[in-house]
Design a protein around this motif. Structure first.
Motif, PDB file in Angstrom:
ATOM      1  N   ALA A 237       0.829  -1.211   0.000  1.00  0.00           N
ATOM      2  CA  ALA A 237       0.000   0.000   0.000  1.00  0.00           C
ATOM      3  C   ALA A 237       0.858   1.254   0.000  1.00  0.00           C
ATOM      4  O   ALA A 237       0.593   2.214  -0.740  1.00  0.00           O
ATOM      5  N   THR A 238       1.921   1.259   0.799  1.00  0.00           N
ATOM      6  CA  THR A 238       2.776   2.446   0.883  1.00  0.00           C
ATOM      7  C   THR A 238       3.712   2.567  -0.313  1.00  0.00           C
ATOM      8  O   THR A 238       4.208   3.656  -0.605  1.00  0.00           O
ATOM      9  N   ALA A 239       3.963   1.447  -1.009  1.00  0.00           N
ATOM     10  CA  ALA A 239       4.784   1.505  -2.217  1.00  0.00           C
ATOM     11  C   ALA A 239       4.012   2.152  -3.369  1.00  0.00           C
ATOM     12  O   ALA A 239       4.595   2.842  -4.210  1.00  0.00           O
ATOM     13  N   ARG A 240       2.716   1.959  -3.384  1.00  0.00           N
ATOM     14  CA  ARG A 240       1.909   2.421  -4.509  1.00  0.00           C
ATOM     15  C   ARG A 240       1.468   3.872  -4.383  1.00  0.00           C
ATOM     16  O   ARG A 240       1.238   4.551  -5.379  1.00  0.00           O
ATOM     17  N   GLU A 241       1.337   4.362  -3.148  1.00  0.00           N
ATOM     18  CA  GLU A 241       0.892   5.737  -2.978  1.00  0.00           C
ATOM     19  C   GLU A 241       1.283   6.259  -1.596  1.00  0.00           C
ATOM     20  O   GLU A 241       1.585   5.488  -0.683  1.00  0.00           O
ATOM     21  N   ASP A 242       1.285   7.569  -1.459  1.00  0.00           N
ATOM     22  CA  ASP A 242       1.544   8.203  -0.172  1.00  0.00           C
ATOM     23  C   ASP A 242       0.245   8.262   0.615  1.00  0.00           C
ATOM     24  O   ASP A 242      -0.687   8.970   0.235  1.00  0.00           O
ATOM     25  N   ILE A 243       0.180   7.523   1.700  1.00  0.00           N
ATOM     26  CA  ILE A 243      -1.064   7.420   2.447  1.00  0.00           C
ATOM     27  C   ILE A 243      -1.059   8.285   3.703  1.00  0.00           C
ATOM     28  O   ILE A 243      -2.058   8.321   4.430  1.00  0.00           O
ATOM     29  N   PHE A 244       0.050   8.993   3.935  1.00  0.00           N
ATOM     30  CA  PHE A 244       0.168   9.805   5.139  1.00  0.00           C
ATOM     31  C   PHE A 244       0.157  11.295   4.808  1.00  0.00           C
ATOM     32  O   PHE A 244       0.424  11.685   3.669  1.00  0.00           O
ATOM     33  N   PRO A 245      -0.119  12.146   5.802  1.00  0.00           N
ATOM     34  CA  PRO A 245      -0.105  13.596   5.570  1.00  0.00           C
ATOM     35  C   PRO A 245       1.246  14.078   5.057  1.00  0.00           C
ATOM     36  O   PRO A 245       2.298  13.526   5.413  1.00  0.00           O
TER      37      PRO A 245
ATOM     38  N   LEU B  16       7.984  14.650   4.844  1.00  0.00           N
ATOM     39  CA  LEU B  16       9.201  15.455   4.795  1.00  0.00           C
ATOM     40  C   LEU B  16      10.347  14.784   5.544  1.00  0.00           C
ATOM     41  O   LEU B  16      11.514  15.036   5.269  1.00  0.00           O
ATOM     42  N   ARG B  17       9.999  13.909   6.481  1.00  0.00           N
ATOM     43  CA  ARG B  17      11.000  13.331   7.381  1.00  0.00           C
ATOM     44  C   ARG B  17      11.340  11.877   7.066  1.00  0.00           C
ATOM     45  O   ARG B  17      12.388  11.388   7.494  1.00  0.00           O
ATOM     46  N   ALA B  18      10.456  11.178   6.364  1.00  0.00           N
ATOM     47  CA  ALA B  18      10.679   9.753   6.094  1.00  0.00           C
ATOM     48  C   ALA B  18       9.773   9.291   4.973  1.00  0.00           C
ATOM     49  O   ALA B  18       8.746   9.910   4.694  1.00  0.00           O
TER      50      ALA B  18
ATOM     51  N   THR C 227       7.632   5.226   7.543  1.00  0.00           N
ATOM     52  CA  THR C 227       6.671   5.813   8.475  1.00  0.00           C
ATOM     53  C   THR C 227       5.724   4.750   9.008  1.00  0.00           C
ATOM     54  O   THR C 227       5.433   4.692  10.213  1.00  0.00           O
ATOM     55  N   ALA C 228       5.240   3.878   8.115  1.00  0.00           N
ATOM     56  CA  ALA C 228       4.342   2.807   8.533  1.00  0.00           C
ATOM     57  C   ALA C 228       5.041   1.826   9.462  1.00  0.00           C
ATOM     58  O   ALA C 228       4.494   1.422  10.505  1.00  0.00           O
TER      59      ALA C 228
ATOM     60  N   VAL D 274      16.863  13.536   3.615  1.00  0.00           N
ATOM     61  CA  VAL D 274      17.379  14.903   3.524  1.00  0.00           C
ATOM     62  C   VAL D 274      17.259  15.631   4.858  1.00  0.00           C
ATOM     63  O   VAL D 274      18.192  16.294   5.317  1.00  0.00           O
ATOM     64  N   TRP D 275      16.101  15.542   5.487  1.00  0.00           N
ATOM     65  CA  TRP D 275      15.854  16.243   6.761  1.00  0.00           C
ATOM     66  C   TRP D 275      16.879  15.811   7.803  1.00  0.00           C
ATOM     67  O   TRP D 275      17.521  16.651   8.447  1.00  0.00           O
TER      68      TRP D 275
END
Length: 285
Positions: free
Chosen positions: A86-94, A99-101, A106-107, A246-247
């Motif tokens: 799920a996280t490979a296919r799309e960004d599911i988080f705000p 910006l940080r990971a 994150t998951a 980067v952060w």
């Protein structure tokens, strides 16, 4: 030392539970907590099915050398595959989170933090330790009382970001809702001691090698434990145009714990295509 003394009587067996990946930073943090502060520690390793063989060897040798108890939590592969796909296919988080990971990291770390907290609550362990580098977390948060309401909200964000099927598969690894009231007085202090020490990667590796910790040759340049990281980085770079580290690296350069050239090399080096293909094939993306 004052905090340790004040909290020790509350823990029947352990002073701290440590999120332990076997990587460089968490291994060095575990060494500090054991040898400098003489804590009774329970190390917790989250097996996300992408822990490298070298990391497993380091996990065993470090915990044995330091005489530290270890517990491993390994969810079934279908649950982890669903989450990482799920996280490979799309960004599911705000957006601010990304910006940080990467979304995958994150998951994964969201589950790790919830597991550590759950064990701390159930076993009345007063401190939860993490091996954050100086670039990952500021010194202001190096010793901080866990905020139950913030934890509850973070869990809701993670679970609501995935489908109902995935949420049901991973729900058992989070802090149960009743714990936020029933165990409210047990919420631990979070600690990440690397914020207090001079951070030098080569020095850290040298000290770890004295315990027979071995720098892994089977991971990418930004990880010393995870075989998924290169693919997570690639997905993030393709979607956002910047490296997810980067952060962290920019903060370390500004603090003088990493040279600008070293930071640039870590950020702009191409991801290892063999590692990218390995993770992509396993996830069948």
């Amino acid at each position: 030392d004052d905090l340790i003394g004040a909290l020790r009587d509350k823990a029947p067996v352990y002073d701290a539970i440590m999120a332990f990946s076997g990587g460089k930073d968490s291994s060095y943090t575990l060494k500090l907590l054991k040898e400098r502060y003489h804590l009774r520690i329970l190390a917790l390793t989250f097996d996300n099915h992408f822990v490298s063989d070298a990391a497993w060897k380091n996990i065993k040798v470090v915990t044995d050398t330091l005489n530290v108890d270890l517990v491993t939590v390994r969810p079934p592969w279908p649950a982890m595959k669903s989450l990482f796909t799920a996280t490979a296919r799309e960004d599911i988080f705000p957006a601010p989170t990304l910006l940080r990971a990467s979304a995958m990291c994150t998951a994964c770390i969201g589950i790790v933090k919830s597991l550590v907290l759950r064990y701390a609550l159930e076993m009345s362990i007063p401190m939860a330790a993490f091996g954050w580098s100086p670039g990952q977390a500021p010194i202001q948060s190096a010793i901080m009382k866990t905020n139950p309401e913030l934890i509850r909200q973070n869990q809701k964000v993670l679970k609501s970001a995935v489908s109902e099927k995935v949420a049901s598969q991973i729900n058992g690894y989070f802090v149960p809702e009743n714990y936020f009231t029933d165990y409210r007085d047990r919420f631990p202090h979070n600690i990440h001691p690397l914020a207090f020490f001079d951070y030098d990667e080569e020095k850290i590796k040298h000290e770890l090698e004295s315990m027979k910790w071995t720098p892994p040759m089977d991971t990418d340049s930004n990880s010393t434990n995870c075989l998924l990281n290169a693919y997570a980085n690639k997905c993030h770079i393709e979607r956002h145009g910047f490296h997810p580290y980067v952060w962290e690296i920019a903060n370390m350069v500004r603090q003088g714990v990493m040279s600008r050239q070293e930071g640039i090399e870590k950020i702009y080096i191409d991801q290892d295509q063999k590692m990218v293909d390995y993770a992509r094939d396993r996830l069948e993306v």
